[in-house]
Design an enzyme around this catalytic site. Sequence first.
Site, short mmCIF file in Angstrom:
data_model
loop_
_atom_site.label_atom_id
_atom_site.label_comp_id
_atom_site.label_asym_id
_atom_site.label_seq_id
_atom_site.Cartn_x
_atom_site.Cartn_y
_atom_site.Cartn_z
N GLY A 54 0.83 -1.21 0.00
CA GLY A 54 0.00 0.00 0.00
C GLY A 54 0.86 1.25 0.00
N GLU A 74 4.64 -2.72 -5.47
CA GLU A 74 5.33 -3.32 -4.32
C GLU A 74 5.47 -4.83 -4.39
OE1 GLU A 74 4.86 0.05 -0.90
OE2 GLU A 74 3.86 -1.85 -0.55
N GLU A 124 10.93 -7.04 0.51
CA GLU A 124 10.60 -8.41 0.11
C GLU A 124 9.10 -8.48 -0.14
OE1 GLU A 124 11.95 -11.58 2.71
OE2 GLU A 124 13.51 -10.28 3.54
#
Lengths: 230, 230
Positions: A54, A74, A124
């Site tokens: 987000g 992301e 990650e």
Amino acid sequence: MSTTDSPTPYDPNAFERPSVTVDVVAFTARERKLHVLLIKRGVWPFEGHWALPGGFVQMSEGLDAAAHRELTEETGVAGAEFLEQLYTFGNVNRDPRTRVISVAYYALLPEPSISPRAGTDAAEAQWWPADALPPLAFDHAEIVKTALSRLRAKLGYTSVAYALLAPEFTLTELQTVYEIILGRELDKRNFRKKMLSTELLEGLEKQRRGGAHRPAQLFSFTKREPVFLD
Amino acid sequence: MSTTDSPTPYDPNAFERPSVTVDVVAFTARERKLHVLLIKRGVWPFEGHWALPGGFVQMSEGLDAAAHRELTEETGVAGAEFLEQLYTFGNVNRDPRTRVISVAYYALLPEPSISPRAGTDAAEAQWWPADALPPLAFDHAEIVKTALSRLRAKLGYTSVAYALLAPEFTLTELQTVYEIILGRELDKRNFRKKMLSTELLEGLEKQRRGGAHRPAQLFSFTKREPVFLD
């Protein structure tokens, strides 16, 4: 005076005011478990902690677009077919940076063929079993809980399971998705009877062969959108 | 480093960013029609137009609190027992002032005993029949439509009708609320059978007498919160 002529220029920065983010709970069913896609934060606050993908909403994008963008940036997951607004979280102290209001979304994805790939603020990106999540940053555990509750309810009264399956699937695969999300076994005969009575499934002139099992007929949903079940 | 220590001070005003409002769709059932509470705007933009009560979220208040505050300030309606988040509206051009994201709520009120009273940015406040609303400012017509759809769905699978009724009511009054919201007549015998089978209603040792009708038993809901119907 038209409705868009301002008597005086409107300066939003004249007031102290909240900031707005989107956060996305992406679910998939794999290895007979419901999974949630998490990122490890690469920046302050909660640096090194797991969190939902987000980020801040940009001035020129709608909320749905912001959710798609943050998920893709992301985690590398692009083009989620089902992505729906969940709830807006606005507790006053939920973010140490400033007052941040987050418009949460949930996405449903078919069993992933490719691994997520971390980008921008994420160090990650990884699928986690929904029943064994690590401690989450911010109020993200509450957001996941809300999403799970919504998903279970929606599975009961709509055809939303389509979004967790490949376009063609066997009735066993469909039942497995239901069992994974509801967290309990379902009676095979009743499940098939109920599903076939909805007219949401189309039987295909194809079978899946594999392993020691008999070939199984393939089905598809007649509509790839959530339809209310009777 | 703790999760709350910032490596550099965070300045939200360093970025251009959206502003946040709340808007409230307050429903009541009166005169055999569903009504919506509207205010006439006393300030730019859409000055003199009818709109939902609402306004900017303050830094120190949660979203639910902001919705209650705006409803009370602009209409005089205080202490709404049922007020629930509806959906967050964030189209880029929905407000001529600046980019404004609105967290919409809906409230359910028993038939009002007092008239609304306009305050702060509202010049007037008035109940309007839901099927004959005036043109509304911003995207408020879309917000009302979404709220109406949510209310109808929720009436079907929960006991939310309690919030539109006084604490004690007759089965005829309960049925009238359902008919008003669903917009169609219901079979009296089936309706009563279904309602009494839910165990959500408690029969009281009281009757309502009035007019030419036989005295009718009064009931109350066992829980004044939305419970799922089976």
